[in-house]
Design an enzyme around this catalytic site. Structure first.
Site, PDB file in Angstrom:
ATOM      1  N   LYS A   1      -8.374   3.336   0.090  1.00 47.00           N
ATOM      2  CA  LYS A   1      -7.557   2.888   1.371  1.00 47.00           C
ATOM      3  C   LYS A   1      -6.728   3.766   1.849  1.00 47.00           C
ATOM      4  CE  LYS A   1      -4.543   0.945  -2.162  1.00 47.00           C
ATOM      5  NZ  LYS A   1      -4.159  -0.115  -3.145  1.00 47.00           N
TER       6      LYS A   1
ATOM      7  N   TYR B   1      21.701  18.650  11.884  1.00 49.58           N
ATOM      8  CA  TYR B   1      22.368  17.364  12.500  1.00 49.58           C
ATOM      9  C   TYR B   1      23.394  16.888  11.411  1.00 49.58           C
ATOM     10  CZ  TYR B   1      19.113  16.994  16.165  1.00 49.58           C
ATOM     11  OH  TYR B   1      17.986  17.263  17.072  1.00 49.58           O
TER      12      TYR B   1
HETATM   13  C1  LIG Z   1      -4.258   0.109  -4.435  1.00 51.91           C
HETATM   14  C2  LIG Z   1      -5.137  -0.635  -5.453  1.00 51.91           C
HETATM   15  C3  LIG Z   1      -5.551   0.118  -6.485  1.00 51.91           C
HETATM   16  C4  LIG Z   1      -5.512   1.448  -6.855  1.00 51.91           C
HETATM   17  O1  LIG Z   1      -4.116   1.717  -7.302  1.00 51.91           O
HETATM   18  P1  LIG Z   1      -3.650   3.106  -7.997  1.00 51.91           P
HETATM   19  O2  LIG Z   1      -2.506   2.922  -8.568  1.00 51.91           O
HETATM   20  O3  LIG Z   1      -3.745   4.240  -6.796  1.00 51.91           O
HETATM   21  O4  LIG Z   1      -4.633   3.689  -9.054  1.00 51.91           O
HETATM   22  C5  LIG Z   1      -6.382  -0.817  -7.319  1.00 51.91           C
HETATM   23  N1  LIG Z   1      -6.590  -2.027  -7.359  1.00 51.91           N
HETATM   24  C6  LIG Z   1      -5.927  -2.703  -6.220  1.00 51.91           C
HETATM   25  C7  LIG Z   1      -6.093  -4.382  -6.078  1.00 51.91           C
HETATM   26  C8  LIG Z   1      -5.234  -1.802  -5.452  1.00 51.91           C
HETATM   27  O5  LIG Z   1      -4.567  -2.565  -4.291  1.00 51.91           O
END
Ligand SMILES: *Cc1c(COP(=O)(O)O)cnc(C)c1O
Length: 368
Positions: A40, A260
């Protein structure tokens, strides 16, 4: 003009390290536990297509993304891969899921009804994951909804359940009691679905207890080099290698300030470097130096340099008093072997996930 003169930040993504990380997770997992790839958010900022391609090549059997759009972009690229969408099935999207062979993760009773109705209308079984909430209170069937489904599983008719799943809230904290409570709830639910596969662990969950592995783990972060065991050394290889250039070197005088807000004042003459890296590149403004906050660092070879003053849009300044040989045009490492995503995050009260997913668009990206 040389190609190397057109950009000031260079992001190299090491797909061989990604591959090694995938294999390490396979070796950690119990036999028969498949390792899915969570890709994702553009594979946590590192490039969904490239990561997807490499993981397919090495046999990754299942992919998860967050949104339907992310899934469609991958589907265009590969026609057979198993791609599931964590974000559920909002009404009206079911035709697109079915037409493009995308698997929804069903999070609500309405999701299940919608998908079962879709299966009926196309007169074939349609694949889905079913997500049960076990304490995260974000997505997934609540305890009451789970009970209703357990009591009447006929509403699953037409759905080819790939696995039932749940997600840990605190797996990165190996002392947190919620993890075992979630696992217990998941085990209780699982007992009612003896013939269906199960999936529980994310990256950190894989390293906690083999009882959490079940049939499929869903790591993301560890694939990309993040530390799934924050209380121990990082077993993963870094995947993101980011370096950037020194644009100017100057000696700031005692009594002057930098950047800044004039937020950082010099109590002695100090040699500084101004570097092509800013919050527009995903180098967070919270990496600025503040009193009582650990300094974020950039590295010249293996020597750390403290960030001083505010991070601005395109620039950051570091103290290089201890590196007399550093000169304009030299490269400083932001992420790599000297500093992992967890290390940089720790200086600024965030997590490596945010460091990765913030990586900007101005870097020259290369895949090796
Ligand atoms: C993002 C996600 C993962 C992966 O988690 P990590 O901590 O990056 O390994 C697994 N399952 C779900 C439902 C997620 O949303």
């Amino acid at each position: 003009m040389q190609d190397s003169m057109t950009y000031s930040g260079s992001l190299t993504i090491d797909l061989k390290a990604l591959e090694d990380n995938y294999r390490l997770l396979q070796s950690v997992a119990v036999q028969n536990c498949a390792i899915a790839g969570v890709i994702k958010a553009n594979a946590y900022g590192l490039g969904a297509i490239q990561v997807f391609d490499r993981l397919i090549t090495i046999g990754c059997p299942q992919f998860f993304v967050a949104t339907l759009d992310e899934a469609l972009a991958l589907r265009d690229h590969h026609h057979n891969a198993n791609i599931a969408v964590l974000g559920g099935l909002f009404t009206g999207a079911e035709n697109t899921y079915a037409a493009h062979n995308i698997t929804p993760v069903l999070n609500t009773p309405q999701d299940i009804q919608t998908w079962a109705a879709m299966a009926k209308s196309v007169q074939r079984k349609l694949p889905a994951f079913i997500h049960f909430d076990t304490g995260m209170n974000r997505l997934g069937l609540s305890a009451d909804e789970a009970k209703a489904l357990i009591d009447d599983q006929s509403i699953l008719e037409g759905i080819d359940v790939q696995a039932i799943m749940s997600h840990f809230a605190c797996a990165d904290d190996h002392t947190h009691a919620l993890t075992q409570s979630q696992a217990d709830q998941f085990a209780a639910i699982s007992a009612h679905f003896p013939t269906i596969k199960k999936s529980l662990a994310n990256s950190s969950g894989l390293f906690l207890d083999k009882a959490y592995h079940y049939d499929m783990a869903r790591p993301g972060y560890a694939l990309y080099g993040g530390n799934p065991t924050p209380h121990l050394n990082n077993p993963m290889k870094p995947v993101a290698h980011l370096k950037t250039r020194v644009l100017q070197i100057r000696v700031c005088k005692k009594g002057e300030s930098i950047g800044y807000g004039a937020s950082y004042g010099f109590d002695k003459d100090t040699r500084t470097a101004t570097v092509a890296l800013g919050y527009a590149d995903g180098f967070l403004r919270s990496h600025s130096s503040y009193p009582h906050k650990p300094n974020a660092k950039l590295f010249f070879e293996d020597t750390p340099c403290d960030v001083i003053g505010r991070v601005s849009m395109d620039l950051v300044t570091v103290d290089i008093s201890h590196i007399p040989q550093l000169k304009q045009g030299d490269w400083l490492e932001v992420l790599g072997f000297n500093q992992g995503v967890d290390d940089l995050a720790e200086t600024s009260g965030t997590i490596g996930y945010e460091i990765l997913t913030s990586l900007g668009a101005r870097y020259k990206r290369a895949y090796i």
